[in-house]
Scaffold this active site. Sequence first.
Site, PDB file in Angstrom:
ATOM      1  N   CYS A  48       0.984  -1.111   0.031  1.00  0.00           N
ATOM      2  CA  CYS A  48      -0.002   0.079   0.113  1.00  0.00           C
ATOM      3  C   CYS A  48       0.613   0.871  -0.277  1.00  0.00           C
ATOM      4  O   CYS A  48       1.181   1.704   0.703  1.00  0.00           O
ATOM      5  CB  CYS A  48      -0.758  -0.285   1.172  1.00  0.00           C
ATOM      6  SG  CYS A  48      -1.633   0.993   1.519  1.00  0.00           S
ATOM      7  N   CYS A  63      -0.270   3.930   2.178  1.00  0.00           N
ATOM      8  CA  CYS A  63       0.225   3.470   4.405  1.00  0.00           C
ATOM      9  C   CYS A  63       1.778   3.712   3.822  1.00  0.00           C
ATOM     10  O   CYS A  63       1.835   4.104   5.604  1.00  0.00           O
ATOM     11  CB  CYS A  63      -0.132   1.620   3.838  1.00  0.00           C
ATOM     12  SG  CYS A  63      -1.285   1.132   3.751  1.00  0.00           S
TER      13      CYS A  63
END
Length: 107
Positions: free
Chosen positions: A31, A34
């Site tokens: 991600c 993230c």
Amino acid sequence: MTARAVTEATWEQEVLNNEKAVLVDFWAEWCGPCRAVSPILDQIATEHSEKLDIVKLNVDENPGLAMKYQITAIPAFKVFEKGEVVKTVIGAKPKPALEADLAAYIA
């Protein structure tokens, strides 16, 4: 002080039984947002360590907890107090926006 990793094995001790408020970062290796927010969380963890613990839970490695807390998009952040979710924040944000979301727990 940086955000530390938690797993299903350490969840109860690190999150549910913690004396302080705990921000859990639900994230995954693949991600991009993230990874982008991770250094911001580390800064907040360092600056506010006396009031707030910040931990990271990899949703790919701990799918049971991701399902239990209904994580459908990442990054997702949940603040726990006394074992209960008291706030949810979805999506990567710049530091001032995250600090505003967390003001009740870091002020």
